[in-house]
Design a protein around this motif. Sequence first.
Motif, PDB file in Angstrom:
ATOM      1  N   ALA A   1     -11.806  -3.250  26.494  1.00 22.56           N
ATOM      2  CA  ALA A   1     -10.504  -2.880  25.933  1.00 22.56           C
ATOM      3  C   ALA A   1      -9.413  -2.896  27.006  1.00 22.56           C
ATOM      4  CB  ALA A   1     -10.599  -1.494  25.294  1.00 22.56           C
ATOM      5  N   TYR A   2      -9.743  -2.443  28.217  1.00 22.70           N
ATOM      6  CA  TYR A   2      -8.750  -2.440  29.292  1.00 22.70           C
ATOM      7  C   TYR A   2      -8.358  -3.864  29.695  1.00 22.70           C
ATOM      8  CZ  TYR A   2     -10.207   2.476  29.963  1.00 22.70           C
ATOM      9  OH  TYR A   2     -10.499   3.811  29.797  1.00 22.70           O
ATOM     10  N   VAL A   3      -9.334  -4.774  29.717  1.00 21.09           N
ATOM     11  CA  VAL A   3      -9.029  -6.163  30.062  1.00 21.09           C
ATOM     12  C   VAL A   3      -8.141  -6.785  28.992  1.00 21.09           C
ATOM     13  CG1 VAL A   3     -10.026  -8.480  30.267  1.00 21.09           C
ATOM     14  CG2 VAL A   3     -11.045  -6.576  31.517  1.00 21.09           C
ATOM     15  N   TRP A   4      -8.532  -6.668  27.747  1.00 17.88           N
ATOM     16  CA  TRP A   4      -7.737  -7.274  26.682  1.00 17.88           C
ATOM     17  C   TRP A   4      -6.366  -6.615  26.558  1.00 17.88           C
ATOM     18  CZ3 TRP A   4     -11.657  -8.263  22.078  1.00 17.88           C
ATOM     19  CH2 TRP A   4     -12.382  -9.426  22.353  1.00 17.88           C
TER      20      TRP A   4
ATOM     21  N   GLY B   1      -4.682  -5.345  29.043  1.00 17.44           N
ATOM     22  CA  GLY B   1      -3.902  -5.567  30.255  1.00 17.44           C
ATOM     23  C   GLY B   1      -3.882  -4.405  31.224  1.00 17.44           C
ATOM     24  N   ALA B   2      -4.690  -3.370  30.970  1.00 19.24           N
ATOM     25  CA  ALA B   2      -4.700  -2.217  31.870  1.00 19.24           C
ATOM     26  C   ALA B   2      -5.423  -2.515  33.175  1.00 19.24           C
ATOM     27  CB  ALA B   2      -5.350  -1.020  31.177  1.00 19.24           C
ATOM     28  N   VAL B   3      -6.408  -3.400  33.148  1.00 17.76           N
ATOM     29  CA  VAL B   3      -7.064  -3.866  34.365  1.00 17.76           C
ATOM     30  C   VAL B   3      -7.023  -5.386  34.357  1.00 17.76           C
ATOM     31  CG1 VAL B   3      -8.588  -1.843  34.457  1.00 17.76           C
ATOM     32  CG2 VAL B   3      -9.408  -3.938  33.403  1.00 17.76           C
ATOM     33  N   ALA B   4      -7.152  -5.949  35.534  1.00 14.51           N
ATOM     34  CA  ALA B   4      -7.039  -7.400  35.644  1.00 14.51           C
ATOM     35  C   ALA B   4      -8.193  -8.092  34.938  1.00 14.51           C
ATOM     36  CB  ALA B   4      -7.010  -7.807  37.115  1.00 14.51           C
ATOM     37  N   SER B   5      -7.862  -9.160  34.267  1.00 17.41           N
ATOM     38  CA  SER B   5      -8.900  -9.975  33.637  1.00 17.41           C
ATOM     39  C   SER B   5      -9.659 -10.741  34.717  1.00 17.41           C
ATOM     40  CB  SER B   5      -8.262 -10.962  32.659  1.00 17.41           C
ATOM     41  OG  SER B   5      -9.237 -11.814  32.098  1.00 17.41           O
ATOM     42  N   PRO B   6     -10.979 -10.903  34.556  1.00 22.92           N
ATOM     43  CA  PRO B   6     -11.695 -11.737  35.534  1.00 22.92           C
ATOM     44  C   PRO B   6     -11.134 -13.146  35.539  1.00 22.92           C
ATOM     45  CG  PRO B   6     -13.067 -11.281  33.606  1.00 22.92           C
ATOM     46  CD  PRO B   6     -11.867 -10.404  33.494  1.00 22.92           C
ATOM     47  N   THR B   7     -11.090 -13.739  36.706  1.00 28.64           N
ATOM     48  CA  THR B   7     -10.543 -15.092  36.815  1.00 28.64           C
ATOM     49  C   THR B   7     -11.527 -16.106  36.253  1.00 28.64           C
ATOM     50  OG1 THR B   7     -11.505 -15.518  38.998  1.00 28.64           O
ATOM     51  CG2 THR B   7      -9.343 -14.406  38.920  1.00 28.64           C
ATOM     52  N   LEU B   8     -11.016 -17.295  35.999  1.00 26.18           N
ATOM     53  CA  LEU B   8     -11.861 -18.374  35.515  1.00 26.18           C
ATOM     54  C   LEU B   8     -12.982 -18.652  36.515  1.00 26.18           C
ATOM     55  CD1 LEU B   8     -12.414 -20.633  33.449  1.00 26.18           C
ATOM     56  CD2 LEU B   8     -10.839 -22.081  34.747  1.00 26.18           C
ATOM     57  N   GLU B   9     -12.646 -18.662  37.788  1.00 23.30           N
ATOM     58  CA  GLU B   9     -13.657 -18.938  38.823  1.00 23.30           C
ATOM     59  C   GLU B   9     -14.729 -17.859  38.853  1.00 23.30           C
ATOM     60  OE1 GLU B   9     -10.374 -18.981  39.236  1.00 23.30           O
ATOM     61  OE2 GLU B   9     -10.075 -21.165  39.404  1.00 23.30           O
ATOM     62  N   GLU B  10     -14.319 -16.593  38.720  1.00 20.91           N
ATOM     63  CA  GLU B  10     -15.301 -15.496  38.700  1.00 20.91           C
ATOM     64  C   GLU B  10     -16.243 -15.629  37.515  1.00 20.91           C
ATOM     65  OE1 GLU B  10     -12.810 -11.818  40.763  1.00 20.91           O
ATOM     66  OE2 GLU B  10     -12.517 -12.272  38.631  1.00 20.91           O
ATOM     67  N   MET B  11     -15.695 -15.939  36.362  1.00 19.44           N
ATOM     68  CA  MET B  11     -16.543 -16.060  35.179  1.00 19.44           C
ATOM     69  C   MET B  11     -17.473 -17.259  35.280  1.00 19.44           C
ATOM     70  SD  MET B  11     -14.414 -14.737  31.864  1.00 19.44           S
ATOM     71  CE  MET B  11     -12.887 -15.651  32.057  1.00 19.44           C
ATOM     72  N   GLN B  12     -16.965 -18.374  35.780  1.00 19.20           N
ATOM     73  CA  GLN B  12     -17.828 -19.549  35.928  1.00 19.20           C
ATOM     74  C   GLN B  12     -18.973 -19.268  36.895  1.00 19.20           C
ATOM     75  OE1 GLN B  12     -14.810 -22.389  37.078  1.00 19.20           O
ATOM     76  NE2 GLN B  12     -14.639 -23.228  34.993  1.00 19.20           N
ATOM     77  N   LEU B  13     -18.684 -18.545  37.986  1.00 19.00           N
ATOM     78  CA  LEU B  13     -19.742 -18.180  38.923  1.00 19.00           C
ATOM     79  C   LEU B  13     -20.760 -17.266  38.251  1.00 19.00           C
ATOM     80  CD1 LEU B  13     -20.975 -18.136  41.746  1.00 19.00           C
ATOM     81  CD2 LEU B  13     -19.427 -16.252  42.320  1.00 19.00           C
ATOM     82  N   GLY B  14     -20.282 -16.311  37.451  1.00 19.29           N
ATOM     83  CA  GLY B  14     -21.189 -15.417  36.732  1.00 19.29           C
ATOM     84  C   GLY B  14     -22.089 -16.158  35.763  1.00 19.29           C
ATOM     85  N   ILE B  15     -21.543 -17.148  35.065  1.00 18.54           N
ATOM     86  CA  ILE B  15     -22.344 -17.949  34.140  1.00 18.54           C
ATOM     87  C   ILE B  15     -23.393 -18.749  34.915  1.00 18.54           C
ATOM     88  CG2 ILE B  15     -22.285 -19.815  32.448  1.00 18.54           C
ATOM     89  CD1 ILE B  15     -21.089 -17.135  31.486  1.00 18.54           C
TER      90      ILE B  15
ATOM     91  N   LEU C   1     -22.140  -1.102  36.976  1.00 23.25           N
ATOM     92  CA  LEU C   1     -21.507  -2.421  36.855  1.00 23.25           C
ATOM     93  C   LEU C   1     -20.209  -2.321  36.063  1.00 23.25           C
ATOM     94  CD1 LEU C   1     -21.769  -5.633  37.038  1.00 23.25           C
ATOM     95  CD2 LEU C   1     -22.802  -5.460  34.767  1.00 23.25           C
ATOM     96  N   PHE C   2     -20.264  -1.682  34.898  1.00 19.97           N
ATOM     97  CA  PHE C   2     -19.079  -1.610  34.034  1.00 19.97           C
ATOM     98  C   PHE C   2     -18.072  -0.577  34.541  1.00 19.97           C
ATOM     99  CE2 PHE C   2     -22.322  -3.027  30.746  1.00 19.97           C
ATOM    100  CZ  PHE C   2     -21.916  -4.350  30.780  1.00 19.97           C
ATOM    101  N   ALA C   3     -18.560   0.526  35.148  1.00 18.26           N
ATOM    102  CA  ALA C   3     -17.628   1.531  35.676  1.00 18.26           C
ATOM    103  C   ALA C   3     -16.778   0.941  36.787  1.00 18.26           C
ATOM    104  CB  ALA C   3     -18.403   2.743  36.181  1.00 18.26           C
ATOM    105  N   ARG C   4     -17.397   0.148  37.652  1.00 15.17           N
ATOM    106  CA  ARG C   4     -16.646  -0.479  38.733  1.00 15.17           C
ATOM    107  C   ARG C   4     -15.653  -1.493  38.185  1.00 15.17           C
ATOM    108  NH1 ARG C   4     -22.200  -1.205  42.209  1.00 15.17           N
ATOM    109  NH2 ARG C   4     -22.317   0.946  42.949  1.00 15.17           N
ATOM    110  N   ALA C   5     -16.093  -2.276  37.200  1.00 15.32           N
ATOM    111  CA  ALA C   5     -15.193  -3.266  36.611  1.00 15.32           C
ATOM    112  C   ALA C   5     -13.988  -2.593  35.964  1.00 15.32           C
ATOM    113  CB  ALA C   5     -15.947  -4.108  35.586  1.00 15.32           C
ATOM    114  N   ALA C   6     -14.218  -1.430  35.339  1.00 14.70           N
ATOM    115  CA  ALA C   6     -13.126  -0.713  34.669  1.00 14.70           C
ATOM    116  C   ALA C   6     -12.331   0.169  35.621  1.00 14.70           C
ATOM    117  CB  ALA C   6     -13.703   0.149  33.540  1.00 14.70           C
ATOM    118  N   GLY C   7     -12.790   0.319  36.872  1.00 13.81           N
ATOM    119  CA  GLY C   7     -12.091   1.155  37.838  1.00 13.81           C
ATOM    120  C   GLY C   7     -12.255   2.635  37.590  1.00 13.81           C
TER     121      GLY C   7
END
Length: 503
Positions: A378-381, A383-397, A418-424
């Motif tokens: 919800a925070y990513v969509w 705009g409260a936290v930064a969306s992962p970049t295309l490069e980050e997501m491609q590396l994750g895949i 994992l999710f707590a860190r991503a959400a800050g």
Amino acid sequence: MQRVAVIGSGPGGLVAARYLQSESFAPVIFEQAATPGGQWSGDASCSGVWPSMRTNTSRALTQFSDLPHAPGLAIYPSNREIGDYLLRYAAQFDLTAQTRLRTAVREIRAVPGGWGVRHDAQEEVFEKVVVASGRFQRACIPEVPGLASFSGSAGVAHTFAYKDPEHYRGQRVLVAGCAISALEIASDLCMLGAARVVVCQRRQRYVLPKLMAGVPSDHRVFSRYQALAEESLPRSEFGAMLKELVVGAVGSPEQYGAPKPADSIFDAGLTLSQHYLPLVAEGRIEVRPWFDRVDGTQVSFSDGRAEPFDGILFGTGFEISLPFLSEAIRRTLNLDAQHIELYKHTFHPELPGLAFVGMWDQSGPMFPPVELQARWLAYVWGGAVASPTLEEMQLGIAQCRARRSEPQKTKMNLMALLFARAAGVEPEPERWPELQRALLFGPLAPVSFRLQGRDALPDAASRFAGEAMAFGCVQSPQFSAAELQKLRRLDSVAQPALTRTAV
């Protein structure tokens, strides 16, 4: 307001809708059953709970952060109490009116302007879609030569379909598997009147009871300290540490009359069951190796023994089932019965506006990590936290793809961090001196992730202290000598492990 379709009203769907709503989205929840709650609804069409089933996760870790359980609830509540809790949660956050019951989603596909969601021969377009339909819907029954010939009066079923112990009263039952549902149902059967119960397994796991010295096992095994240790220490050293915790608390299965597990706890595996090992010790459950043939009622085991049974129950896990995803989406996700390729189990770079909640295979309580995942989404969509970049997501895949041949199961505490860190919102123990012991060695209660960051709660510290104090986790703000030694060991292996807040 952007409309978001949420598929499923189990814990993942409800908590995703709650946080999407708080970030100014308009969620619409689609639920095929007649009652919200997913597995906890008790609806036979989608629920694997059985009448006597109680949670295998403790009360403090089977709730969300902003709706405490009612006072007096048992440490391990009944399935019905958790179902009622989810109904209260839906009502508290005005999700009931946003839920369309008895509405099965038939297809999700990409369309101009978003995603087409087809249900009951009608298609609606949503800007965004969250798939939260659960990973534990399609039962997996392995192939066994001659299984189709089984003629016992109680038949063959998966533990997902187990609903009535009376069906097995006076019967000889074989339970295949060594995961939680297999061991809990085997215990259920022998205490509720089955004539004979045999458990067969491919390998003997280490087994934990629900309570260790009066403390819920998930408070100790799934702590933040255990996650930091697993991240920081060599695999063999962490495995030895975990095994010492388990065996020191409950002993090893062979001491109860079960087979001896592999020396490595990773090779053997770890499962939870309150009564299983004592029932083995009493001779009320017999343990056998896996079976390799069925002929009528006769079952032959790999050790050469054979005997007749009236019923066979498979506690052998589940396959991913997302039949409503279009073929194009399925190809993009590289989806099969055990794998779905996503960045941090949530996003795919080629499917913007489509997200997944609660779709990983996990040991331990689901409520804390699934709430944290919902918050991050919800925070990513929003705009409260930064969306992962295309490069980050491609590396994750790419990393997902590289790990397809490895075991897919992961632990609750690793997922929560994992999710707590991503959400800050991962709490920093040094900022909470009175809670340091509890934050590191106590339960990863959802309210502990409301101490700081977005959606912090003013009463989070007092509520978390109360939950931890119930089992002695904050008797003193000072660390014991043994705890200090553990912390120094972690600090010498990975200096940033105790202070980082995001990865």
